[in-house]
Design an enzyme around this catalytic site. Structure first.
Site, short mmCIF file in Angstrom:
data_model
loop_
_atom_site.label_atom_id
_atom_site.label_comp_id
_atom_site.label_asym_id
_atom_site.label_seq_id
_atom_site.Cartn_x
_atom_site.Cartn_y
_atom_site.Cartn_z
N HIS A 71 17.02 -36.39 -3.86
CA HIS A 71 15.85 -36.76 -2.61
C HIS A 71 14.77 -36.25 -3.01
CE1 HIS A 71 19.55 -38.54 -1.03
NE2 HIS A 71 20.21 -37.31 -1.22
N ARG A 124 5.49 -0.31 -5.79
CA ARG A 124 5.40 -1.00 -4.52
C ARG A 124 4.28 -2.05 -4.89
NH1 ARG A 124 7.00 2.03 -0.14
NH2 ARG A 124 5.51 1.25 1.33
N GLU A 170 8.50 -15.13 -9.62
CA GLU A 170 7.73 -13.59 -9.25
C GLU A 170 7.21 -13.08 -10.62
OE1 GLU A 170 10.39 -11.32 -5.91
OE2 GLU A 170 11.47 -11.70 -7.58
N LYS A 179 6.66 -4.43 -3.52
CA LYS A 179 7.97 -4.29 -3.50
C LYS A 179 8.44 -4.05 -2.10
CE LYS A 179 12.01 -2.96 -4.93
NZ LYS A 179 12.76 -4.18 -5.43
N ASN A 186 -2.12 2.66 5.54
CA ASN A 186 -1.21 1.41 5.48
C ASN A 186 -0.98 0.66 6.95
OD1 ASN A 186 -0.84 2.30 2.92
ND2 ASN A 186 1.37 3.00 3.04
N GLY A 187 -0.73 -0.54 6.67
CA GLY A 187 -0.40 -1.42 7.91
C GLY A 187 -1.77 -2.23 8.18
N LYS A 197 13.04 -15.51 -8.94
CA LYS A 197 12.77 -14.39 -10.05
C LYS A 197 12.10 -14.92 -11.04
CE LYS A 197 14.26 -11.60 -8.50
NZ LYS A 197 14.44 -11.44 -7.40
N GLU A 227 17.81 -18.11 -5.95
CA GLU A 227 17.37 -16.43 -6.39
C GLU A 227 16.90 -16.68 -7.81
OE1 GLU A 227 16.96 -13.87 -5.25
OE2 GLU A 227 16.95 -12.19 -6.73
N TRP A 268 -2.99 -2.74 -1.47
CA TRP A 268 -2.42 -4.15 -1.53
C TRP A 268 -3.35 -4.88 -0.67
CZ3 TRP A 268 -0.12 -8.25 1.12
CH2 TRP A 268 0.23 -9.03 0.48
N CYS A 304 0.81 -1.33 0.14
CA CYS A 304 0.00 -0.19 -0.13
C CYS A 304 0.99 1.27 -0.01
CB CYS A 304 -0.94 0.04 1.52
SG CYS A 304 -1.82 -1.53 1.56
C1 G6P Z 1 9.14 -8.09 -1.13
C2 G6P Z 1 9.87 -7.87 -2.42
C3 G6P Z 1 11.24 -8.68 -2.58
C4 G6P Z 1 12.10 -8.29 -1.38
C5 G6P Z 1 11.59 -8.67 -0.35
C6 G6P Z 1 12.37 -8.26 1.00
O1 G6P Z 1 8.83 -9.72 -0.93
O2 G6P Z 1 8.94 -8.29 -3.60
O3 G6P Z 1 11.86 -8.28 -3.84
O4 G6P Z 1 13.51 -9.21 -1.66
O5 G6P Z 1 10.35 -8.23 -0.26
O6 G6P Z 1 12.54 -6.64 0.88
P1 G6P Z 1 13.46 -5.73 1.44
O7 G6P Z 1 13.25 -4.41 1.04
O8 G6P Z 1 13.30 -6.12 2.96
O9 G6P Z 1 14.83 -6.35 0.97
#
Ligand code: G6P
Length: 622
Positions: free
Chosen positions: A518, A27, A502, A617, A101-102, A499, A495, A75, A2
């Site tokens: 396994h 975000r 996501e 984000k 927000n929150g 990606k 990672e 969100w 948000c």
């Molecule tokens: C969200 C984002 C990720 C990020 C994670 C942690 O899930 O989509 O890209 O790695 O938060 O965020 P930070 O700002 O704490 O690295």
């Protein structure tokens, strides 16, 4: 996640509100709305599900005039993404409008009470509770009193009394129908910044909407309530009275990133990696002492060498960087490292050795779980550090010390340059701790020299883009992928898989290459590609054996290898070559083609790369 904007001044509020909301789009959100006041008409709310463009069209058809207003991107947490659940929410019969927000944890009991008092709820959100609660306090104000004449103190008081009843977290922007020149913002656990202009004030949940409007900002702290008119800003502590607020200068790096000719922020940020890594290292390499140095740890070398265990914590990609850091620090410094999901660490109450040191890794510096984990470990009396990108963010402020990435704003929801910058900072920490302990001068110097070459090597890895695009198009319709690597490259496999998940919504699993036997090997067939990360390191032959195990079962293999690797060509279906570097830096180079792979598969599948569904984000709720 948000986002909040607010404006009071001399211009049409929606101009800033809509533009500000666009800046917050990165975000992640599923609905958006604005509220303005143009007396004598009351508060007008315009909101809907979908993109800001849609909101903009609604506003073009039915303008929302007024020089005071608030805006929000939602969100969904409580209640699905619907027009009714979008913010702002009215309180009472339109006396108040609130963007939030929150999460309000005790919303159900408050809601029951408000319903008993006669309030009618239009949404399923926890936010509407806040709006009605403020309204119920306003109703107790003396209708004959001239609130403005007493510096709006009764209004402050009404908001304070409402906020005291809330459990949970909030960043709030509030409008009042009967006080149409007053905008109130309040914070507990959800960031808010006030921008100070000439005869105008702004509110935003991060700095990006403020860039280009003003560079004078006031960071609202937890439990503070800010009341602003066009000319005046007053801040009070929810429980303790007036606060002297500090006006600071907005960091030039803070936001407003433009696409600069790239199709997406993610692609732009992939290409920014050599520069970001250079920035992370700038001024921190000490060739004379064959080590690295940091200005902001606030601990002496004597204190740092007392740290017998490092705890690295974070979420998502930052957690993956922590895992890379564990391999780096344990290899170079022989200091034991634990890597904890922040969401687990905050509640797990682990038995920590007395001389443990925490590093919270976070791009945004606002992730709710990472912040809570940091606070918990700090509360127990351990020193806490932040490895953080956003200057002045909550985690950066609350940690005892830290290291900034200086990667510049990362807008793409799928983190790229923050990851490689985090791994670079952790590599520098590994050298630093190594040199405090067992790492000799020569080995330290070699490591620092390898670091110096890293931006150039990452730059060469960027040249794989076109080749990876062709591979992506070949496999774009596959519904399952395995990502496999060992040692330093295992976290990079995690990672790479993240990606792909996501941004292309394709199922992908990252695994240690040998552990794949396994379980995940059961998934292998001709439609399930395996992406291998293969470095010229101590486990090269072992990983090659794992490649054979996949091929023996008919699975296609895409291999990311070091330049000049001939052996792989007879086995793998597709080979991507990247420059070789020291083992502890290899994931920083090898991840680049995996970022491209996710990007181009997402494009081929028609996905919205910079605004992936359901993701945010910066995750500011638990
Ligand atoms: C969200 C984002 C990720 C990020 C994670 C942690 O899930 O989509 O890209 O790695 O938060 O965020 P930070 O700002 O704490 O690295």
């Amino acid at each position: 996640m948000c986002g909040i904007v607010g404006y009071v001044g001399g211009r049409e509020a929606t101009e800033f509100l809509v533009q500000g909301l666009r800046r917050l789009e990165y975000r992640g959100y599923d609905s958006a709305g604005v509220a303005t006041i143009a007396p004598p008409r009351g508060i007008q709310v315009t909101k809907s599900t979908g993109r800001i463009e849609h909101l903009d069209r609604l506003l073009a058809a039915t303008p929302s005039p007024g020089s005071i207003g608030i805006g929000h991107t939602r969100w969904a947490t409580h209640g699905p993404a619907t027009d009714e659940n979008a913010h702002p929410h009215y309180g009472g019969e339109g006396a108040v409008a609130v963007a939030h927000n929150g999460v309000i944890e005790n919303y159900q009991s408050l809601k029951d009470r408000l319903i008993a008092e006669g309030y009618r709820f239009r949404s399923q959100t926890d936010t509407e509770v806040v709006a009605h609660l403020i309204d119920s306090q306003l109703k107790r104000l003396d209708p004959a009193a001239d609130i403005a004449a007493v510096d709006y103190q009764p209004l402050f008081r009404a908001v304070q009394l409402a906020l005291r009843q809330l459990q949970g977290t909030y960043g709030l922007a509030i409008l009042f129908r009967d006080y149409p020149t007053v905008l109130v913002a309040a914070r507990l656990g959800s960031p808010l910044i006030v921008g100070v202009g000439q005869g105008e004030h702004y509110v935003a949940s991060d700095a990006s909407p403020l860039v280009g409007q003003t560079d004078r900002i006031v960071r609202i702290m937890d439990n503070e309530v800010a009341l602003m008119t066009a000319d005046k800003l007053r801040v009070v502590h929810r429980d303790q009275g007036p606060v002297r607020h500090l006006v600071s200068v907005l960091d030039a790096d803070s936001g407003g990133a433009e696409l600069g000719g790239f199709a997406h922020y993610m692609l732009k940020e992939i290409f920014e990696q050599p520069e970001a890594i250079r920035n992370a290292m700038r001024g921190r390499l000490d060739m004379d002492a064959a080590t690295t140095r940091f200005g902001g740890l606030n601990l002496s070398p004597q204190q740092l060498r007392q740290a017998k265990r490092l705890i690295l914590t974070g979420c998502g990609t930052s957690w993956h960087a922590g895992l890379v850091g564990k391999y780096q620090i344990e290899a170079l410094a022989r200091v034991p490292v634990e890597v904890e999901y922040a969401s687990e660490l905050r509640y797990s109450n682990p038995p920590l050795a007395g001389n443990s040191l925490l590093f919270a890794i976070t791009q945004s510096g606002e992730t709710a779980d990472t912040l809570a984990a940091l606070r918990e470990i700090k509360r127990k009396g351990y020193p806490t550090m932040a490895i953080c990108n956003v200057v002045g963010s909550t985690i950066a402020q609350e940690a005892d010390g830290g290291i900034y990435l200086h990667a510049g704003p990362e807008i793409g929801v799928a983190s790229t340059k923050a990851f490689t910058s985090q791994c670079t900072v952790l590599a520098m920490l590994a050298i630093y701790f190594g040199r405090l302990h067992h790492l000799g001068y020569d080995a330290g110097l070699r490591a620092v020299e390898e670091l110096q070459e890293l931006p150039g090597k990452v730059g060469r890895a960027l040249e794989t883009g076109e080749a990876v695009k062709r591979i992506a198009e070949k496999y774009a319709q596959a519904n399952n992928f395995l990502y496999l690597g060992r040692q330093f490259n295992f976290p990079a496999a995690l990672e790479g898989a993240l990606k792909l998940k996501e941004i292309s919504y394709v199922h992908a699993e990252g695994y240690p290459a040998a552990e794949m036997k396994h379980g995940p090997i059961a998934l292998v067939d001709e439609n399930t590609p395996s992406v291998f990360l293969i470095a010229r390191d101590s486990v090269y032959d072992k990983v090659m054996a794992n490649v054979q195990e996949i091929k023996a079962r008919g699975g296609p293999v895409i291999a990311v290898v070091c330049e000049g690797d001939r052996r792989i060509r007879s086995v793998a279906d597709d080979v991507i070559e990247v420059p070789a570097t020291a083992d502890f830096l290899q994931p920083i180079v090898s991840i680049v083609p995996l970022q491209f792979l996710a990007y181009y598969i997402a494009l081929a599948r028609g996905c919205d790369v910079d605004k992936p569904r359901n993701l945010a984000k910066s995750v500011t709720v638990e």
